[in-house]
Design a protein around this motif. Sequence first.
Motif, PDB file in Angstrom:
ATOM      1  N   PHE A 164     -53.861  -4.197 -43.069  1.00  9.17           N
ATOM      2  CA  PHE A 164     -52.681  -3.532 -42.520  1.00  9.17           C
ATOM      3  C   PHE A 164     -52.045  -4.372 -41.417  1.00  9.17           C
ATOM      4  O   PHE A 164     -52.745  -4.955 -40.588  1.00  9.17           O
ATOM      5  N   PHE A 189     -53.644   6.118 -36.086  1.00 12.94           N
ATOM      6  CA  PHE A 189     -53.672   5.523 -37.433  1.00 12.94           C
ATOM      7  C   PHE A 189     -54.546   4.270 -37.425  1.00 12.94           C
ATOM      8  O   PHE A 189     -55.388   4.081 -38.313  1.00 12.94           O
ATOM      9  N   ALA A 230     -58.172   5.189 -37.199  1.00 12.56           N
ATOM     10  CA  ALA A 230     -58.669   5.725 -38.471  1.00 12.56           C
ATOM     11  C   ALA A 230     -58.828   4.619 -39.513  1.00 12.56           C
ATOM     12  O   ALA A 230     -59.786   4.615 -40.287  1.00 12.56           O
ATOM     13  N   ALA A 231     -57.895   3.667 -39.524  1.00  6.91           N
ATOM     14  CA  ALA A 231     -57.972   2.570 -40.486  1.00  6.91           C
ATOM     15  C   ALA A 231     -59.220   1.717 -40.226  1.00  6.91           C
ATOM     16  O   ALA A 231     -59.940   1.359 -41.158  1.00  6.91           O
ATOM     17  N   HIS A 255     -61.015  -0.717 -42.915  1.00  6.58           N
ATOM     18  CA  HIS A 255     -59.859  -1.569 -43.222  1.00  6.58           C
ATOM     19  C   HIS A 255     -59.668  -2.598 -42.110  1.00  6.58           C
ATOM     20  O   HIS A 255     -60.231  -2.481 -41.029  1.00  6.58           O
TER      21      HIS A 255
END
Lengths: 130, 99
Positions: free
Chosen positions: A3, A22, A25-26, A31
Amino acid sequence: MKFAIALFAPPHAPSSRRALRFVQAALAGGHQIVRLFFYQDAVHNASSNVVSAQDELDIPAEWRELVRQQQLDGVVCIAAALRRGILNEQEAQRYQRSAGNLDAPWDLSGLGQLHEAAQTADRLICFGGP
Amino acid sequence: MATLHVLSHSPFSDGRLSSCLRLLGPADGLLLCGDAVYALQPGTAQRQALELMPAAIGLFALDEDLCARALAAPARVQVVDYPGFVELSCRFDKVNSWL
């Protein structure tokens, strides 16, 4: 998934908090965040001089801690930052200002970094507005 | 390419929601967050427009923004948390934020 995150909103905007949650959480989901790019009013999120009320979230501090702990690439747009009075020590000296207010882990750099991050990442997620 | 559209502006202060609904492709999705969740206010044209969207279009709303505004999502709308938001970003090919 890789990301790239672009933030356009100042620390007091809900979208700045949304971007932060966000990213957390990623990362928790395994991620990768290839770069954070703070543009326009989002440069205030990187200021060392923001003082938050005791009963409010300190969003700039949360961003700083997250970038430090996770060793993220936190880039602040230099043109957007200078015009809003966000300077690191080097820029403060260059323009003869009394002090800088942008320290590690943030880097001042150009819009090319956003373009490169968008090319490198699988997804570019933008946060801004309310 | 399936696109997730992300809205955070109130649908009662500008035309982003109606523009977005017009633009949605058959496999696209819409995530309401921030003040955009007010589109789910019962008895409004905005909520009716969302409920009339084709079933293939995924409709989502961010849980904490619903809670903060004491709104309940209808069955048509799937409520997601932040891990769910991340999962949606992976599921769709692109994420388009209406800044």
